[in-house]
Write an enzyme that holds these catalytic residues in place. Structure first.
Site, PDB file in Angstrom:
ATOM      1  N   ASN A   1     -52.685  -9.583  91.216  1.00 34.61           N
ATOM      2  CA  ASN A   1     -51.995  -8.529  91.744  1.00 34.61           C
ATOM      3  C   ASN A   1     -52.619  -8.541  93.205  1.00 34.61           C
ATOM      4  O   ASN A   1     -53.598  -8.537  93.643  1.00 34.61           O
ATOM      5  CB  ASN A   1     -52.715  -7.382  91.256  1.00 34.61           C
ATOM      6  N   GLU A   2     -51.477  -8.920  93.843  1.00 33.73           N
ATOM      7  CA  GLU A   2     -51.540  -8.767  95.641  1.00 33.73           C
ATOM      8  C   GLU A   2     -52.305  -9.915  96.153  1.00 33.73           C
ATOM      9  O   GLU A   2     -52.882  -9.479  97.332  1.00 33.73           O
ATOM     10  CB  GLU A   2     -51.931  -7.260  96.019  1.00 33.73           C
ATOM     11  N   ASP A   3     -52.788 -10.864  95.543  1.00 29.20           N
ATOM     12  CA  ASP A   3     -53.695 -11.732  96.242  1.00 29.20           C
ATOM     13  C   ASP A   3     -52.885 -12.614  97.195  1.00 29.20           C
ATOM     14  O   ASP A   3     -53.571 -13.220  98.471  1.00 29.20           O
ATOM     15  CB  ASP A   3     -54.349 -12.756  95.018  1.00 29.20           C
TER      16      ASP A   3
END
Length: 822
Positions: free
Chosen positions: A428-430
């Site tokens: 998630n969102e890395d």
């Protein structure tokens, strides 16, 4: 025959005193208290009155010492005799997180990954009769900070940066919707298994022919221990009857393929039924294992979008494109063992009942309990499954990646048989945070993005080897060079709320091919707030109320959006209502605007919208649409209406109104369209009626309706009827609402039965919010109602004596019995 002994009772725990030798701490008879297993330290400290409830007031601040402490657990248990031809294993389904385990004084296990269950052979160590287990849980916070001191600080959003080195549920470190509660303990089951032989790793990757007429069930199961006797493999139909069976001699791996013509197909909710077959393996002497599987195909389609740049991103089930309206899921409690199977079922049923078809298991929580996926299978909720990485620049040194590889293999093996499983997603969102620090995207130095090899090599290799039928996607958001591309892959739309704080009316502009996150904050129910906020703090902007909003600048941003919509109330009940009304309008605008872009075959410009977030883990002002007490917020009902199989939308411009309809069914629909325009005082300004045809599984633009009246003071209402019944409606009011004067609507509420009531008005009413007992379930709420309409509302567990109503313009909540006096 396998003998399984649950080791859930009789445990004791206490804090470790670092100044003492560990052996003295365990040997001392003082300070031990009863422990719950499965459980967490916090739960046991609460049960014994040693800490206050961290959900209440500012108590979270007073319990931080718990996460900075090492904890000891101890159990004495009696074991059966183990014969020479038998094995004995201790099974720990979940250790949170840095754990050492001793049995009868011998170290038998060290574990550093919360997500990996452990099985330890103890046949030579187990004593017939009394045995002793001891467990040391080191502080995950302090251990992580020690690792960080050696390997270096890494960048992240949310929580203590040391979390990036620790394979623990990341939300335990605090998030912009959750508290810092660093748990420890035996968070899943513990048992002793004694056996001569047992079954292991039953798998059945069902395949379906392209014409959907023939299914194959390739069943395989491993036998551990003594290889003798026979294994019976069975396939049971959705009705429980045996479809086919096969008896085979035991071997290390036993395999057979069952074939079924004209199988019962599994469909997402709203598209068909959810029949489940049972695959069962039985070993002589009574040991058995089984799975429930569905027959369906799934594809992630990325193809050109007609007349537009970029490519689509939509899911196709059994050859049918699916618009994935749904929500993001976070763990439903800070103390995971408190989430009961019934609570999982209730929360997921709420999602299904809101016409959702997809749930995204977010990467900062956990790989959820089996019951979560079982219920998704039963309800027809597709699961987008993140691996557990969120909002950080994770390391990729050898020991860390070895732990990740083991974790991923465990998760994929456990979950791959579920019909609901639609996607594995790397993180998630890395990618977004990597882009923000110059480690990804145009001109970025990818050598600084250590975890790129995890997301683009390690995890896809595990998925391809163990679950090749399920698509893998490297991250969310992902697709464009900066992970915010609107024309490729999936997108997190935070241009509204975060970033530029764009008006929520602009949601349709900030589309993506698949919008995997977007959201707007609101307060939880007044009843929930009153249960955790002391009386002297029950006003907007109180210290306690703002503590229960974990977004760093959340109160300020929330006030901006409320103030742009309605006057900001000074009292808490009015403030709750105003925030929830604003959230309702925002999410309705997003869902309807993006669903309009579902388009037609070849032009699936937007194919999904997953609101951030479905649920909460504690009493908090957040983006959730169901608060932590299980109460749906008003926005829940707006989403339910926007995601109906057939829905209608209207955009009011200075030149009139644009109207469209979405037909999510597989059948062409011929319906009657009614358009009304009214003044705020209820004066009828115009009506128009047309018969329209809606193409199957497409959006139909119904045209432009000219306006003869001032859009700044005109209400536009659109209704679709089929056979006289209203199947969809939408009402657009002049905005912003704060500039309008709303006359008393003359609301009338009649209780027409034990589970129903009817509503009518003499003048237009905006945002009618009904409340009764906390357990009351509504089929619709937060209503816009116009003169000449009668709205029938179905309920369950209605308490007429406590029935209240509030609407935009009302100065306070009114008991329904007092409406005639308003």
């Amino acid at each position: 025959m396998t003998h399984s002994l649950s080791l859930h009772s009789g445990w004791h725990f206490k804090a470790r005193k670092p100044q003492h030798p560990l052996s003295d701490d365990f040997a001392s008879d003082s300070d031990w208290a009863a422990a719950s297993v499965p459980g967490t330290v916090h739960q046991d400290l609460l049960a014994t009155g040693r800490i206050p409830d961290p959900n209440v007031g500012l108590n979270e601040l007073d319990v931080q010492w718990v996460g900075e402490t090492d904890w000891l657990y101890q159990l004495e248990f009696d074991a059966p005799a183990v014969a020479n031809d038998q094995r004995a294993d201790l099974c720990f389904d979940g250790l949170d997180t840095f754990a050492k385990v001793w049995m009868n004084g011998e170290l038998i296990l060290e574990s550093e990954n919360m997500f990996v269950p452990r099985r330890v052979s103890v046949a030579g160590k187990l004593r017939e009769g009394s045995n002793e287990l001891r467990v040391l849980f080191s502080s995950a916070l302090l251990r992580g900070q020690g690792i960080e001191a050696k390997l270096g600080k890494r960048q992240l959003w949310n929580g203590d940066s040391s979390r990036l080195y620790v394979r623990k549920a990341q939300y335990h470190y605090g998030w912009d919707w959750g508290p810092v509660l660093m748990t420890a303990g035996l968070w899943r089951g513990v048992r002793l298994e004694v056996y001569a032989a047992r079954l292991d790793e039953l798998v059945c990757p069902v395949s379906l022919s392209e014409d959907l007429k023939h299914a194959e069930f390739p069943v395989s199961v491993d036998v551990k221990g003594k290889i003798a006797g026979n294994v019976v493999l069975e396939l049971l139909g959705p009705d429980g009857a045996v479809v086919a069976s096969q008896t085979l001699p035991a071997a290390e791996t036993v395999a057979h393929t069952f074939s079924v013509d004209n199988p019962a197909l599994w469909w997402p909710a709203g598209y068909g039924e959810q029949p489940l077959y049972t695959v069962r393996a039985s070993l002589e002497y009574g040991t058995s294992s089984e799975l429930r599987v569905g027959v369906r195909t799934i594809r992630l389609i990325q193809e050109p979008v007609a007349d537009e740049p970029g490519s689509s991103f939509f899911f196709e089930i059994n050859g049918t494109p699916i618009f994935c309206g749904g929500a993001n899921w976070i763990p439903d409690d800070n103390f995971l063992p408190r989430i009961t199977p019934q609570r999982y079922r209730t929360r997921l049923t709420q999602a299904r009942d809101a016409n959702m078809v997809m749930i995204r298991v977010w990467g900062g929580g956990i790989y959820e309990n089996d019951v979560f996926y079982d219920v998704c299978d039963e309800l027809g909720l597709l699961v987008w499954q993140d691996f557990m990485f969120a909002c950080g620049m994770y390391p990729a040194h050898a020991e860390f990646q070895a732990s990740i590889r083991e974790e991923a293999a465990v998760a994929v093996r456990r979950l791959c048989h579920h019909a609901s499983l639609a996607l594995w997603c790397g993180n998630n969102e890395d990618y977004q945070i990597a882009h923000s620090v110059g480690a990804y995207g145009p001109g970025g130095d990818e050598s600084k993005f250590d975890a790129l090899s995890t997301y683009e090599e390690l995890l896809p290799e595990v998925c391809a080897r163990l679950n090749p039928a399920t698509p893998y996607w490297p991250g969310s958001a992902f697709g464009g060079p900066n992970s915010t591309d609107q024309e490729i892959g999936d997108r997190h739309t935070w241009d509204v709320w975060h970033g530029a704080m764009a008006p929520y009316q602009d949601y349709p502009r900030y589309e993506g091919r698949f919008v995997a996150e977007f959201g707007m904050q609101s307060l939880p129910s007044l009843a929930l707030l009153e249960s955790v906020v002391p009386p002297e703090e029950r006003f907007p902007a109180s210290r306690t109320l703002e503590h229960h909003n974990k977004a760093g600048d959340g109160p300020r941003r929330l006030n901006v959006y409320i103030g742009d919509t309605v006057p900001i109330p000074a009292d808490l009940p009015g403030y709750v209502y105003a925030s929830q009304l604003m959230q309702t309008e925002a999410l309705d605008c997003a869902y309807r605007g993006w669903r309009r872009r579902w388009g037609r075959a070849g032009k699936r410009a937007v194919s999904g919208a997953l609101v951030w977030q479905l649920n909460d883990c504690w009493p908090v002002t957040s983006w959730a649409i169901i608060d932590s007490s299980g109460q749906p917020k008003p926005a829940y009902y707006a989403i339910k209406r926007a995601l109906k199989p057939v829905s209608v939308g209207v955009t009011v411009t200075g030149k009139g109104a644009e109207v469209w309809a979405v037909n999510g069914t597989a059948e062409v629909q011929t319906v009657t369209l009614e358009l009304r325009t009214l003044a705020l005082d209820g004066q009828e300004l115009g009506t128009e009626t047309r018969e329209v045809t809606l193409a199957a599984n497409e959006v139909t633009e119904l045209g432009h309706f000219a306006a003869e009246h001032d859009a700044a003071s005109t209400i536009v209402a659109v209704t679709l009827r089929y056979g006289g019944d209203v199947i969809a409606r939408e009402v657009r009011w002049p905005e912003p609402f704060k500039y309008l004067t709303f006359p008393d609507p003359g609301l009338k509420v009649d209780v027409t039965g034990p589970d129903s009531l009817s509503l009518s008005v003499t003048r237009p009413a905006k945002g009618i919010w009904l409340e009764s007992a906390p357990e009351t379930v509504w089929d619709d709420n937060m209503l816009d109602l116009l003169p000449g309409e009668m709205r029938l509302i179905q309920t369950r567990q209605l308490n007429p004596a406590k029935l209240t109503a509030r609407w935009l313009g009302a100065q306070e909540t009114v008991r329904v019995g007092e409406l005639e006096r308003v």
